[in-house]
Design a protein around this motif. Sequence first.
Motif, mmCIF file in Angstrom:
data_model
loop_
_atom_site.group_PDB
_atom_site.id
_atom_site.type_symbol
_atom_site.label_atom_id
_atom_site.label_comp_id
_atom_site.label_asym_id
_atom_site.label_seq_id
_atom_site.Cartn_x
_atom_site.Cartn_y
_atom_site.Cartn_z
ATOM 1 N N UNK A 228 1.087 -1.733 0.101
ATOM 2 C CA UNK A 228 -0.175 0.084 0.205
ATOM 3 C C UNK A 228 0.718 1.331 -0.480
ATOM 4 N N UNK A 229 2.261 1.249 0.817
ATOM 5 C CA UNK A 229 2.802 2.356 1.037
ATOM 6 C C UNK A 229 3.697 2.363 -0.562
ATOM 7 N N UNK A 230 4.097 1.262 -1.107
ATOM 8 C CA UNK A 230 4.903 1.406 -2.101
ATOM 9 C C UNK A 230 3.734 1.843 -3.484
ATOM 10 N N UNK A 231 2.315 1.679 -3.545
ATOM 11 C CA UNK A 231 1.906 2.662 -4.000
ATOM 12 C C UNK A 231 1.834 3.985 -3.868
ATOM 13 N N UNK A 232 1.605 4.369 -2.929
ATOM 14 C CA UNK A 232 1.320 5.989 -2.621
ATOM 15 C C UNK A 232 3.267 6.423 -3.137
ATOM 16 N N UNK A 233 4.207 5.837 -2.861
ATOM 17 C CA UNK A 233 5.304 6.347 -3.792
ATOM 18 C C UNK A 233 5.174 6.430 -5.435
ATOM 19 N N UNK A 234 4.609 5.618 -5.890
ATOM 20 C CA UNK A 234 4.857 5.140 -7.312
ATOM 21 C C UNK A 234 3.539 6.141 -8.036
ATOM 22 N N UNK A 235 2.731 6.908 -7.243
ATOM 23 C CA UNK A 235 1.356 7.918 -6.974
ATOM 24 C C UNK A 235 1.852 9.609 -7.346
ATOM 25 N N UNK A 236 2.870 9.468 -6.850
ATOM 26 C CA UNK A 236 4.228 10.895 -6.890
ATOM 27 C C UNK A 236 5.550 10.996 -7.077
ATOM 28 N N UNK A 237 5.841 9.336 -7.236
ATOM 29 C CA UNK A 237 6.736 9.522 -7.949
ATOM 30 C C UNK A 237 7.485 10.433 -7.325
ATOM 31 N N UNK A 238 7.580 11.522 -8.735
ATOM 32 C CA UNK A 238 8.507 12.421 -9.218
ATOM 33 C C UNK A 238 8.598 13.523 -7.937
ATOM 34 N N UNK A 239 7.341 13.881 -7.372
ATOM 35 C CA UNK A 239 7.512 14.265 -6.671
ATOM 36 C C UNK A 239 8.149 14.461 -5.053
ATOM 37 N N UNK A 240 7.861 12.987 -4.793
ATOM 38 C CA UNK A 240 8.637 12.381 -4.251
ATOM 39 C C UNK A 240 9.893 12.107 -4.072
ATOM 40 N N UNK A 241 10.391 12.155 -4.835
ATOM 41 C CA UNK A 241 12.127 12.061 -5.509
ATOM 42 C C UNK A 241 12.790 13.326 -5.696
ATOM 43 N N UNK B 168 15.337 13.718 -16.974
ATOM 44 C CA UNK B 168 15.932 12.646 -16.344
ATOM 45 C C UNK B 168 17.084 12.706 -16.010
ATOM 46 N N UNK B 169 17.996 13.966 -17.038
ATOM 47 C CA UNK B 169 19.101 13.793 -16.436
ATOM 48 C C UNK B 169 19.259 15.169 -15.406
ATOM 49 N N UNK B 170 17.730 15.579 -15.094
ATOM 50 C CA UNK B 170 17.827 17.237 -14.275
ATOM 51 C C UNK B 170 18.051 16.018 -12.850
ATOM 52 N N UNK B 171 16.759 14.655 -13.168
ATOM 53 C CA UNK B 171 16.582 14.205 -11.749
ATOM 54 C C UNK B 171 18.301 13.408 -11.122
ATOM 55 N N UNK B 172 18.654 13.076 -12.090
ATOM 56 C CA UNK B 172 20.409 12.568 -12.110
ATOM 57 C C UNK B 172 20.823 12.996 -11.423
ATOM 58 N N UNK B 173 21.263 14.993 -11.025
ATOM 59 C CA UNK B 173 22.405 15.324 -10.489
ATOM 60 C C UNK B 173 20.916 16.450 -9.426
ATOM 61 N N UNK B 174 20.022 16.075 -9.413
ATOM 62 C CA UNK B 174 18.686 17.107 -8.086
ATOM 63 C C UNK B 174 20.075 16.408 -6.915
ATOM 64 N N UNK B 175 20.542 17.532 -6.231
ATOM 65 C CA UNK B 175 20.389 16.990 -4.560
ATOM 66 C C UNK B 175 19.934 15.665 -3.697
ATOM 67 N N UNK B 176 18.097 15.575 -4.491
ATOM 68 C CA UNK B 176 17.497 14.075 -3.636
ATOM 69 C C UNK B 176 16.967 12.918 -4.327
ATOM 70 N N UNK B 177 16.800 14.047 -5.764
ATOM 71 C CA UNK B 177 16.479 12.524 -6.307
ATOM 72 C C UNK B 177 18.251 12.011 -6.677
ATOM 73 N N UNK B 178 19.122 12.443 -7.511
ATOM 74 C CA UNK B 178 20.575 11.307 -7.887
ATOM 75 C C UNK B 178 20.594 9.740 -6.834
ATOM 76 N N UNK B 179 20.577 10.038 -5.100
ATOM 77 C CA UNK B 179 20.752 9.172 -4.767
ATOM 78 C C UNK B 179 19.678 8.287 -4.498
ATOM 79 N N UNK B 180 18.443 8.262 -5.259
ATOM 80 C CA UNK B 180 16.964 7.509 -4.878
ATOM 81 C C UNK B 180 17.665 7.031 -6.516
ATOM 82 N N UNK B 181 18.022 7.441 -7.341
ATOM 83 C CA UNK B 181 18.500 6.781 -8.076
ATOM 84 C C UNK B 181 19.814 5.268 -8.409
ATOM 85 N N UNK B 182 20.684 6.480 -7.906
ATOM 86 C CA UNK B 182 21.648 5.603 -7.505
ATOM 87 C C UNK B 182 20.988 4.622 -6.239
ATOM 88 N N UNK B 183 20.806 4.638 -5.243
ATOM 89 C CA UNK B 183 19.914 3.298 -4.721
ATOM 90 C C UNK B 183 19.144 2.538 -5.121
#
Length: 311
Positions: A162-175, A268-283
């Motif tokens: 259920x919580x994974x679905x919450x993350x999926x619904x607002x994934x880019x914003x949460x990242x 996508x390149x922006x997300x890869x360089x963003x201070x919050x979303x970059x660690x998500x992609x690395x993870x």
Amino acid sequence: MPSPTTPSSSPPSAHYGRLGHDVSRPRRPNPDDVSYLLSLPLSPDPSDPESVLTSSRAARAGLTSLGPSLASVSGDARGSSLLESCVRLGLSLPPGGEEDDVRDVRDCLEAVLTSAAPYAEFLAINRYGSHVLQAVLERCPEILGMDKEGGGPSKSAGKVLEMADVAKDSLLEMMQHISASHFVRSMLCVLCGVTPSSVLPPSKKSKKKKKNSQSGVDGFDPAFNPTTAASYPTSVPLHSTPSSFKSSFDSLTSALLNRSTSKEVGFLQYLACHSCSSPVISCLFRVAAVAYGSPPSSPPPAAPPPPRGGG
């Protein structure tokens, strides 16, 4: 006025879409609940197994007794710190624990997830609630891994989904959110059966940031290379997970790729360089490498050129 189609001049992180709007919010914490947690023996003597066991049982009793109020206390500065201590003590099986303790740990996790799941988005974006969610997810792989295979997903596993679905619904914003991005990272680990702390680097707290630093953004290791085996975590324990967890992980990955590539060029390149979303992609790369097998091997050596014709 900067062009809205240029990621560098109009960063998408300036807003989080509908994140946090019309979200279920718990009531204000009851001071009596915080006082109750303060009364629990949450500072055992590590050298005394009996003291650790007593504190572990008291912490589980505290978590279970809060019930629906757990989400309210999670959003409180003092209460969240106490809850983190309860989670670490109560959801860990200390040496000398009996069979009843194992069952109590599983029941306690179910109670905590049941209380937190309806408020997952609120807790993820809350600076205090996010820490409580991370502490709970840290214990999920090991405890859920004790479920017998073939018995179907447990109620606790269903709450995680259920919580994974919450993350999926607002994934880019949460990242891109400073607190919710940590929740997404932990969720990716849990869905792959990996304990988050075994693959996520410890957070770096620096009073002064150096310009042009080579250390990269917080949580991202610049030495990590997805094409080399040396960059992947080794000896990371994998816990068994329901097949639905893998499907949820694949769904999150697809959502990231599909939504980011449907945005303006360079998002996508922006997300890869963003201070919050970059660690998500690395993870995502790290846990996928651990859970789905070895990293790609080195390419085979080039075939020798054919012999020249003629005598």
